[in-house]
Write a protein that holds these residues in place. Structure first.
Motif, mmCIF file in Angstrom:
data_model
loop_
_atom_site.group_PDB
_atom_site.id
_atom_site.type_symbol
_atom_site.label_atom_id
_atom_site.label_comp_id
_atom_site.label_asym_id
_atom_site.label_seq_id
_atom_site.Cartn_x
_atom_site.Cartn_y
_atom_site.Cartn_z
ATOM 1 N N PHE A 114 4.189 7.088 2.867
ATOM 2 C CA PHE A 114 4.164 5.680 3.676
ATOM 3 C C PHE A 114 3.839 4.508 2.827
ATOM 4 C CE2 PHE A 114 5.954 7.041 7.699
ATOM 5 C CZ PHE A 114 5.350 8.248 7.941
ATOM 6 N N TYR B 29 -12.830 -4.434 11.740
ATOM 7 C CA TYR B 29 -11.547 -4.683 12.305
ATOM 8 C C TYR B 29 -11.114 -3.220 12.565
ATOM 9 C CZ TYR B 29 -6.459 -5.349 12.485
ATOM 10 O OH TYR B 29 -4.971 -5.444 12.901
ATOM 11 N N GLY C 138 9.613 10.708 12.612
ATOM 12 C CA GLY C 138 10.435 10.259 11.875
ATOM 13 C C GLY C 138 10.674 8.676 11.454
ATOM 14 N N LYS C 139 9.264 8.081 12.262
ATOM 15 C CA LYS C 139 8.943 6.847 11.989
ATOM 16 C C LYS C 139 7.939 6.564 11.451
ATOM 17 C CE LYS C 139 12.833 5.107 13.955
ATOM 18 N NZ LYS C 139 13.653 4.141 12.899
ATOM 19 N N GLY C 140 7.389 5.311 10.758
ATOM 20 C CA GLY C 140 6.284 4.864 10.240
ATOM 21 C C GLY C 140 5.195 4.611 11.321
ATOM 22 N N PRO C 141 4.027 4.466 11.247
ATOM 23 C CA PRO C 141 2.932 4.226 12.279
ATOM 24 C C PRO C 141 3.489 2.478 12.526
ATOM 25 C CG PRO C 141 2.064 5.060 10.653
ATOM 26 C CD PRO C 141 3.356 4.996 10.036
ATOM 27 N N ALA C 142 3.244 2.245 13.851
ATOM 28 C CA ALA C 142 3.331 0.820 14.233
ATOM 29 C C ALA C 142 1.923 0.225 15.187
ATOM 30 C CB ALA C 142 4.430 0.726 15.245
ATOM 31 N N LEU C 143 1.629 -0.548 14.774
ATOM 32 C CA LEU C 143 0.329 -1.390 15.284
ATOM 33 C C LEU C 143 0.564 -1.440 16.834
ATOM 34 C CD1 LEU C 143 -2.191 -2.681 14.885
ATOM 35 C CD2 LEU C 143 -1.380 -4.798 14.722
ATOM 36 N N LEU D 65 -7.427 0.226 5.079
ATOM 37 C CA LEU D 65 -7.638 1.000 6.204
ATOM 38 C C LEU D 65 -8.005 2.213 6.107
ATOM 39 C CD1 LEU D 65 -4.583 -0.565 8.463
ATOM 40 C CD2 LEU D 65 -7.179 -0.994 8.362
ATOM 41 N N TYR E 147 -2.733 2.807 15.765
ATOM 42 C CA TYR E 147 -1.190 2.738 15.669
ATOM 43 C C TYR E 147 -0.578 3.915 16.493
ATOM 44 C CZ TYR E 147 -1.638 -0.534 11.457
ATOM 45 O OH TYR E 147 -1.673 -1.409 10.766
ATOM 46 N N TYR F 56 0.941 -1.256 0.001
ATOM 47 C CA TYR F 56 -0.011 0.095 -0.043
ATOM 48 C C TYR F 56 0.894 1.205 -0.170
ATOM 49 C CZ TYR F 56 -3.208 -3.498 2.123
ATOM 50 O OH TYR F 56 -4.027 -4.734 2.398
ATOM 51 N N PRO G 76 -1.790 -8.031 10.352
ATOM 52 C CA PRO G 76 -2.039 -6.592 9.928
ATOM 53 C C PRO G 76 -0.925 -5.619 9.192
ATOM 54 C CG PRO G 76 -0.843 -6.683 12.423
ATOM 55 C CD PRO G 76 -1.256 -8.017 11.454
ATOM 56 N N GLN G 77 -1.303 -4.606 8.776
ATOM 57 C CA GLN G 77 -0.396 -3.637 7.982
ATOM 58 C C GLN G 77 1.143 -3.187 8.814
ATOM 59 O OE1 GLN G 77 -2.293 -0.827 5.538
ATOM 60 N NE2 GLN G 77 -3.943 -2.058 5.163
ATOM 61 N N HIS G 78 2.091 -3.394 8.279
ATOM 62 C CA HIS G 78 3.471 -2.880 8.697
ATOM 63 C C HIS G 78 3.849 -1.748 7.508
ATOM 64 C CE1 HIS G 78 3.537 -6.039 11.806
ATOM 65 N NE2 HIS G 78 3.332 -6.770 10.816
ATOM 66 N N PHE G 79 4.178 -0.816 8.354
ATOM 67 C CA PHE G 79 4.982 0.298 7.630
ATOM 68 C C PHE G 79 6.260 0.536 7.492
ATOM 69 C CE2 PHE G 79 0.778 2.803 6.950
ATOM 70 C CZ PHE G 79 -0.333 2.099 7.695
ATOM 71 N N GLY G 80 6.784 1.217 6.569
ATOM 72 C CA GLY G 80 8.123 1.679 6.554
ATOM 73 C C GLY G 80 8.154 3.096 7.273
ATOM 74 N N ASP G 81 9.424 3.513 7.173
ATOM 75 C CA ASP G 81 9.515 4.755 7.841
ATOM 76 C C ASP G 81 9.452 6.015 6.942
ATOM 77 O OD1 ASP G 81 12.372 3.317 9.910
ATOM 78 O OD2 ASP G 81 10.294 3.591 10.324
#
Lengths: 114, 114
Positions: A90, B32, B41-46, B102, B36, A33, A102-107
């Protein structure tokens, strides 16, 4: 951390130029995504992919195109960048569309268009 | 309606206090609801997620409360710590075309003061 690499991490470019952002994953996940993040809007889906060469539009797809020629790479292209496309982009991956993965995101990639 | 509305936009809490972030949705087909956490500086994390057949889910200091009839869900952070200072996003998945996409809320910036 999920094996997701976005490149470049930062980019400044001028209006009207083409821009390509890359998302590379090492998880062999099927779903990928692209989101953009802007203050007051959260994250909004641009395009997504459900397999090699299988892509579809998200809610803010105008001005963007994507390609996925390999499982591990998902490219986002701005054919002719505009200032309204200044944002943080992202990439996210998921093994399935279900909640079990679940979806995991890059930075992210911070893109500034002058 | 595909929107998810999140409030407040920002929140300041003293260390040890309870942080509460609320989200509301319209589409009853959502199935669902993840939260997050994002650091600069980081991506979202579950962080934690819930399905609509459960009214509450707790993981450590983090609890989701879900009210299906009111179409609302909230994140409670007990004994808030300075390390919890981050931006939090609620999200919802599903709807008329379930492709794992999402829909995110607008985000809440939490500051926990020592």
């Amino acid at each position: 951390d999920a094996g997701i690499t976005q490149s470049p991490r930062h980019k400044v470019t001028e209006t009207g130029t083409p821009v390509t952002l890359r998302c590379h994953q090492t998880e062999n996940h099927r779903y990928m995504y692209w989101y953009r993040q802007d203050p007051g809007h959260g994250l909004r889906l641009i395009h997504y992919s459900y397999g090699v060469k299988d892509t579809d539009k998200g809610e803010v797809s105008d001005g963007y195109s994507v390609s996925r020629s390999k499982t591990e790479d998902f490219l986002l292209t701005l054919e002719s960048a505009t200032s309204s496309q200044t944002s943080v982009y992202f990439c996210a991956i998921s093994g399935t569309m279900g909640s079990s993965q679940p979806q995991h995101f890059g930075d992210g990639t911070r893109l500034s268009i002058l | 309606q595909q929107q998810v509305k999140q409030s407040p936009q920002s929140l300041i809490v003293q260390k040890g206090g309870i942080s509460i972030i609320n989200c509301a949705y319209e589409n009853t087909a959502f199935d669902y609801f993840p939260w997050y956490q994002q650091f600069p500086g980081k991506g979202p994390a579950l962080l934690i997620a819930i399905r609509p057949d459960v009214s509450e889910k707790k993981e450590g200091r983090f609890t989701i409360s879900f009210n299906k009839s009111a179409k609302q869900f909230s994140l409670h952070i007990m004994d808030s710590q300075p390390g919890d200072s981050a931006t939090y996003f609620c999200a919802a998945r599903g709807g008329s075309s379930n492709t794992g996409k999402l829909i995110f809320g607008q985000g809440t910036t939490l500051q926990v003061k020592p």
